[in-house]
Write a protein that holds these residues in place. Structure first.
Motif, mmCIF file in Angstrom:
data_model
loop_
_atom_site.group_PDB
_atom_site.id
_atom_site.type_symbol
_atom_site.label_atom_id
_atom_site.label_comp_id
_atom_site.label_asym_id
_atom_site.label_seq_id
_atom_site.Cartn_x
_atom_site.Cartn_y
_atom_site.Cartn_z
ATOM 1 N N GLY A 1 0.796 -1.226 0.000
ATOM 2 C CA GLY A 1 0.000 0.000 0.000
ATOM 3 C C GLY A 1 0.830 1.278 0.000
ATOM 4 O O GLY A 1 0.302 2.347 -0.262
ATOM 5 N N ASN B 1 2.725 4.274 -1.221
ATOM 6 C CA ASN B 1 2.588 4.885 -2.538
ATOM 7 C C ASN B 1 3.522 6.095 -2.640
ATOM 8 O O ASN B 1 3.086 7.240 -2.510
ATOM 9 C CB ASN B 1 1.108 5.286 -2.707
ATOM 10 N N ILE C 1 3.952 11.611 -0.956
ATOM 11 C CA ILE C 1 5.324 11.999 -1.274
ATOM 12 C C ILE C 1 6.135 12.386 -0.040
ATOM 13 O O ILE C 1 5.627 13.049 0.874
ATOM 14 C CB ILE C 1 5.293 13.188 -2.272
ATOM 15 N N ASP D 1 -1.818 -3.482 -3.634
ATOM 16 C CA ASP D 1 -2.763 -2.401 -3.371
ATOM 17 C C ASP D 1 -4.066 -2.750 -4.074
ATOM 18 O O ASP D 1 -4.026 -3.160 -5.237
ATOM 19 C CB ASP D 1 -2.193 -1.063 -3.909
ATOM 20 N N ARG E 1 1.328 5.328 6.183
ATOM 21 C CA ARG E 1 0.009 5.417 6.839
ATOM 22 C C ARG E 1 -0.446 3.986 7.072
ATOM 23 O O ARG E 1 -0.868 3.293 6.159
ATOM 24 C CB ARG E 1 -1.010 6.155 5.971
ATOM 25 N N HIS F 1 -2.120 17.520 -3.131
ATOM 26 C CA HIS F 1 -2.742 18.036 -1.898
ATOM 27 C C HIS F 1 -2.138 17.355 -0.684
ATOM 28 O O HIS F 1 -1.613 16.250 -0.783
ATOM 29 C CB HIS F 1 -4.251 17.791 -1.890
HETATM 30 N N1 LIG Z 1 1.259 14.478 -1.944
HETATM 31 C C1 LIG Z 1 1.129 14.078 -0.687
HETATM 32 N N2 LIG Z 1 2.156 13.445 -0.076
HETATM 33 C C2 LIG Z 1 2.013 13.062 1.208
HETATM 34 C C3 LIG Z 1 0.843 13.337 1.958
HETATM 35 C C4 LIG Z 1 -0.218 14.004 1.293
HETATM 36 O O1 LIG Z 1 -1.275 14.258 1.876
HETATM 37 N N3 LIG Z 1 -0.033 14.352 -0.017
HETATM 38 N N4 LIG Z 1 0.735 12.942 3.257
HETATM 39 C C5 LIG Z 1 1.934 12.456 3.943
HETATM 40 C C6 LIG Z 1 1.489 11.557 5.004
HETATM 41 S S1 LIG Z 1 0.840 12.275 6.395
HETATM 42 C C7 LIG Z 1 1.566 10.225 4.899
HETATM 43 S S2 LIG Z 1 1.088 9.257 6.209
HETATM 44 C C8 LIG Z 1 2.092 9.574 3.719
HETATM 45 C C9 LIG Z 1 1.182 8.407 3.320
HETATM 46 O O2 LIG Z 1 1.670 7.728 2.266
HETATM 47 P P1 LIG Z 1 1.151 6.204 1.993
HETATM 48 O O3 LIG Z 1 1.375 5.363 3.173
HETATM 49 O O4 LIG Z 1 1.768 5.818 0.732
HETATM 50 O O5 LIG Z 1 -0.424 6.357 2.062
HETATM 51 P P2 LIG Z 1 -1.802 6.484 1.391
HETATM 52 O O6 LIG Z 1 -1.807 7.250 0.133
HETATM 53 O O7 LIG Z 1 -2.661 6.975 2.456
HETATM 54 O O8 LIG Z 1 -2.242 4.960 1.090
HETATM 55 C C10 LIG Z 1 -1.660 4.242 0.089
HETATM 56 C C11 LIG Z 1 -2.545 3.153 -0.473
HETATM 57 O O9 LIG Z 1 -3.038 2.231 0.500
HETATM 58 C C12 LIG Z 1 -4.028 1.504 -0.162
HETATM 59 N N5 LIG Z 1 -4.751 0.622 0.769
HETATM 60 C C13 LIG Z 1 -5.841 0.858 1.509
HETATM 61 N N6 LIG Z 1 -6.176 -0.231 2.222
HETATM 62 C C14 LIG Z 1 -5.261 -1.192 1.927
HETATM 63 C C15 LIG Z 1 -5.059 -2.544 2.364
HETATM 64 O O10 LIG Z 1 -5.777 -3.092 3.179
HETATM 65 N N7 LIG Z 1 -3.980 -3.208 1.840
HETATM 66 C C16 LIG Z 1 -3.136 -2.639 0.934
HETATM 67 N N8 LIG Z 1 -2.116 -3.359 0.487
HETATM 68 N N9 LIG Z 1 -3.318 -1.375 0.505
HETATM 69 C C17 LIG Z 1 -4.364 -0.666 1.005
HETATM 70 C C18 LIG Z 1 -4.855 2.587 -0.835
HETATM 71 O O11 LIG Z 1 -5.551 2.065 -1.935
HETATM 72 C C19 LIG Z 1 -3.762 3.612 -1.248
HETATM 73 O O12 LIG Z 1 -3.479 3.553 -2.624
HETATM 74 O O13 LIG Z 1 2.197 10.472 2.627
HETATM 75 C C20 LIG Z 1 2.840 11.685 2.995
HETATM 76 N N10 LIG Z 1 3.059 12.412 1.786
#
Ligand SMILES: Nc1nc2c(c(=O)[nH]1)N[C@H]1C(S)=C(S)[C@@H](COP(=O)(O)OP(=O)(O)OC[C@H]3O[C@@H](n4cnc5c(=O)[nH]c(N)nc54)[C@H](O)[C@@H]3O)O[C@H]1N2
Ligand SMILES: Nc1nc2c(c(=O)[nH]1)N[C@H]1C(S)=C(S)[C@@H](COP(=O)(O)OP(=O)(O)OC[C@H]3O[C@@H](n4cnc5c(=O)[nH]c(N)nc54)[C@H](O)[C@@H]3O)O[C@H]1N2
Ligand code: SF4
Ligand SMILES: [Mo]
Length: 749
Positions: free
Chosen positions: A208, A210, A215, A237, A333, A638
């Motif tokens: 999951g 991404n 970013i 995902d 996350r 965003h």
């Molecule tokens: N541009 C941008 N960048 C950011 C942020 C932002 O708001 N915008 N926020 C920042 C923050 S606070 C964080 S925590 C990080 C988060 O970054 P990531 O941890 O990469 O988080 P998300 O985009 O919340 O989730 C990624 C994926 O989890 C998938 N997912 C949902 N449930 C499940 C599941 O049960 N199993 C699996 N395998 N996948 C699942 C969703 O479909 C989604 O595509 O990014 C940071 N960077």
């Protein structure tokens, strides 16, 4: 006059140029701030600082022309960030000059949610808060006051107010974000300070995670670098994210990832693909894990996850073949299921089965200055930061509302610094274990960020006092009694941040321009002044931020002037190092701080707290015909609950949509662009449909952070879907939010 000199100092630099003491280095080659330099009218100045369009704090170079910020770039000398920032970072000036920012302190005059406020002076706002807080404390005790913020350097100042009043109830946002991972790190290694060395990895599996939409500039660049060097990427995902597009996409059934991970362990043991030497030398409890995964065969995992057993076997063999330079990613996350904590532990265990700790392309312990003291060759190269002393805080009379710290319960392993923030809502509404009556919120928007938004609103309405400090009139601010307008990150100093990774690193934030709205203030000033007004001035033992920073830097050989000049500091010539790079049996004593001083695959402590000394598998329900698993995620342009109203970013993406697979669309007679109603139990949200192959037919997806209800967010108001309007406030094992177990129905509006 004083202020003008002060600003001149900031813009043109008053510090001496890089005078390096032996072995004590800086990034200095690009420093544009030479002592005594003067600038002609219209000439551009550069101010080194740190971005805050999200909490990653990437080092930046702010270009200032004619007293205005005209452009923001990455700090040119920070190699991890490579002089780049993301789209949101670029949008800094759009936030800075947004006429819709809050400009003056405000006190509510109408009913909560009616939107009637009067502008007041800071003094009136402080007096109002002081009276209300002491009233609550006198009537119900300090524990009836909760404080919650997005974790950050503001906490030292913000939390001092609550702690001085005797409240144990201070919370970060972490339970909604990486807490299951942090607790897993802590209970497995005895430290949360472990990071992944993406740039050098040869094989990367994302669960999951991404990197190309969620970013973190340094991480995203590191993953790109690995891919350009030929690393393989596999992405589990339920939806086709941008990251999935760059690798092999495995559209796993949501919430079943632990089955995939346990099957990996099963295969590695069956086929003897793991590093037995590493496991014997550094870990304990492996036999219990082997026992637990014995029946977690690829055939079993295929039924759970929807991924064929052949694929699971192939991926596992490829992963093991790349050992130790491979990463099964621990996520960011990590709040999918109630048992997410055990998923994160299992991920760490499978990583340790390939011995990828303290080697390139695996996991490593962060190496802040204090850590280097353990290595005589490097000692003296850097010094840890000091801090401002505070008198002891009164011991709270009652325990925390979330049970953190209670032995024999999961609370035993929940970090008290973070807590289970979702419990604030339960405490207010159910009055269990006792009611919170006053809530101070800083740099956090619980209405959008906590699950079950309707209940969050109900909770707001029941409070005696709700205070919000933000840069916008957010949804939470709109329901508050007092709103404190902070200036933006481009207008303030902050404490030096320790951003150490493979080498120590310090970063400064400093103002690029004077206050755009003169009645806004930086957080440290707000809470210092409020503290003084409340008679708690002793907890704020500094004159101003210069004094604070000087106290931080006192043990180091750095100075405030130097930090302003260079922006980012790292020891000169020091290369990142991995303790086991050249010696696979090197001691990890300085890395591991568990009770056994080993990697705890089985943990007594965790057994006591959760009855799962090694991770156990629990099957979560899957959606029935006609319902869909609801998943959410970040979008590149965003930030969370933060930027929907920032002019340029709002223009780029004003709203979100609900992704649905064409097969499901046909069944429901829906087509791309349809107006829809999404429902979960009694909750409903309106939205628009996006038909796409990029989602499993049994799931739907939307980007997080939309569906705003504050009319003062004039651009974002009423647009899009707020996922948390559909998700109930379930709280997971370690106090985490649970955001992937909700099922929804969808119909034409
Ligand atoms: N541009 C941008 N960048 C950011 C942020 C932002 O708001 N915008 N926020 C920042 C923050 S606070 C964080 S925590 C990080 C988060 O970054 P990531 O941890 O990469 O988080 P998300 O985009 O919340 O989730 C990624 C994926 O989890 C998938 N997912 C949902 N449930 C499940 C599941 O049960 N199993 C699996 N395998 N996948 C699942 C969703 O479909 C989604 O595509 O990014 C940071 N960077
Ligand atoms: N259902 C669901 N819920 C989620 C998520 C999800 O994907 N799905 N994501 C979760 C994650 S990973 C996280 S990290 C949280 C994020 O939740 P939050 O921490 O609430 O989100 P942020 O967008 O980081 O910012 C919160 C507020 O900070 C304000 N702000 C920005 N700069 C400043 C400043 O300089 N000073 C002050 N005082 N305020 C400022 C913004 O205007 C915004 O209102 O949400 C979580 N909630
Ligand atoms: S990731 Fe982007 S928004 Fe976040 S701090 Fe870095 S440049 Fe700013
Ligand atoms: Mo997050």
């Amino acid at each position: 006059m004083k202020r003008r000199n002060f600003l001149k100092g900031i813009l043109y630099g008053t510090g001496a140029t890089a005078a390096l003491v032996g072995g004590f280095g800086t990034f200095s080659k690009h420093s544009p701030l030479k002592a005594g330099a003067t600038r002609a009218e219209g000439e551009e100045a550069t101010v080194f600082s740190a971005c805050e369009m999200c909490r990653n704090q990437c080092p930046i170079a702010v270009k200032v022309k004619d007293g205005k910020v005209c452009k923001i770039e990455g700090h040119p000398d920070d190699t991890a960030f490579g002089g780049v920032i993301c789209a949101r970072g670029n949008a800094g000036p759009s936030l800075l000059y947004d006429p819709q920012r809050i400009k003056k302190p405000m006190i509510r005059t109408g009913e909560r949610g009616e939107g009637k406020f009067k502008e007041v002076s800071w003094d009136e706002a402080y007096t109002y808060i002081t009276d209300k807080l002491y009233n609550v404390k006198d009537q119900f005790g300090g524990e009836a006051i909760a404080l919650a913020s997005r974790k950050g350097p503001h906490d030292w100042f913000f939390r001092s107010i609550g702690r001085a009043l005797g409240s144990p109830n201070v919370f970060s946002h972490e339970a909604t974000c990486p807490m299951t991972r942090s607790v897993a790190l802590d209970t497995t290694f005895g430290t949360e300070g472990i990071q992944a060395d993406y740039a050098n990895t040869k094989y990367l599996i994302s669960i999951g995670r991404n990197w190309f939409e969620g970013i973190h500039v340094a991480q995203t660049r590191a993953v790109s670098k690995a891919l350009s060097k030929g690393a393989k990427l596999v992405v589990l995902d339920p939806r086709f994210s941008i990251t999935a597009a760059k690798g092999e996409w495995l559209p796993i059934k949501g919430t079943t990832d632990l089955a995939f991970v346990m099957a990996m362990a099963n295969i590695m043991i069956e086929e003897n693909l793991y590093d037995q030497d590493f496991i014997t030398h550094y870990s304990e409890g492996f036999e219990k894990w082997a026992e637990e995964v014995k029946d977690k065969t690829p055939e079993w995992a295929e039924k759970e996850t929807g991924i064929s057993k052949d694929t699971i076997i192939r991926i596992t063999r490829e992963f093991a073949a790349a050992k130790p330079n491979a990463i099964l990613d621990f996520g960011w996350r990590t709040a999918y299921t109630p048992n997410d904590y055990q998923l994160r532990r299992a991920i760490l265990i499978v990583n340790m089965m390939i011995g990828n700790l303290e080697v390139p392309g695996g996991y490593y312990k962060t190496k802040p200055a204090n850590f280097l003291k353990n290595f005589p060759d490097l000692a003296g190269n850097a010094e840890g930061l000091g801090g401002v002393a505070q008198p002891g805080f009164p011991t709270p009379i009652k325990g925390r509302i979330d049970g953190t710290g209670v032995k024999g319960t999961p609370g035993q392993i929940i970090p008290a610094y973070d807590g289970a923030v979702g419990k604030i809502i339960e405490s207010i509404l159910t009055e269990e274990p006792y009611p919170i009556r006053a809530w101070l919120v800083h740099r956090f928007n619980p209405y959008i960020s906590l699950t079950d938004s309707p209940r969050v609103l109900e909770a707001f309405k029941k409070l005696d006092l709700l205070v919000t400090c933000d840069v916008y009139m957010t949804d939470t601010a709109y329901f508050s009694d007092v709103i404190l307008p902070e200036c933006t990150y481009l207008e303030r100093y902050e404490p030096i941040f320790d951003m150490s990774g493979l080498t120590p690193k310090y970063v400064i934030r400093q103002p690029a321009v004077p206050l755009v709205y003169p009645d806004t203030k930086p957080y440290w000033q707000i809470y210092k002044e409020l503290g003084e007004r409340m008679g708690l001035g002793d907890y704020f033992g500094f004159e101003d931020m210069a004094d604070f920073i000087n106290q931080q830097l006192a043990p180091t050989r750095l100075t405030f002037e130097k930090m302003k000049e260079i922006g980012v500091w790292t020891p000169s010539g020091m290369k990142g190092f991995y303790i086991r790079e050249n010696d696979s049996k090197a001691s990890l004593d300085n890395v591991l701080s568990t009770p056994s001083k080993k990697i705890e695959i089985f943990s007594e402590h965790v057994e006591e707290a959760t009855k799962q000394g090694v991770p156990n598998y629990f099957s979560h329900p899957q959606p029935e015909e006609g319902t869909f698993r609801f998943v959410q995620g970040k979008v590149a342009v965003h930030t969370n609950a933060g930027t929907a109203n920032v002019p340029i970013l709002n223009e780029l993406m004003p709203t979100n949509t609900l992704w649905m697979n064409p097969v499901s669309c046909r069944k429901l007679d829906l087509k791309d662009g349809d107006d829809i109603v999404i429902s979960a139990g009694n909750y409903e949200q309106k939205g628009k449909l996006k038909m796409t192959e990029g989602i499993r037919p049994d799931s739907v997806f939307c980007y997080h952070g939309f569906g705003r209800i504050s009319p003062e967010l004039k651009r974002a108001f009423g647009k899009g879907i707020n996922g948390n309007n559909l998700i109930s406030n379930e709280i997971g094992i370690v106090g985490n939010a649970v955001t992937s177990t909700t099922f929804v129905r969808v119909r034409k509006a």
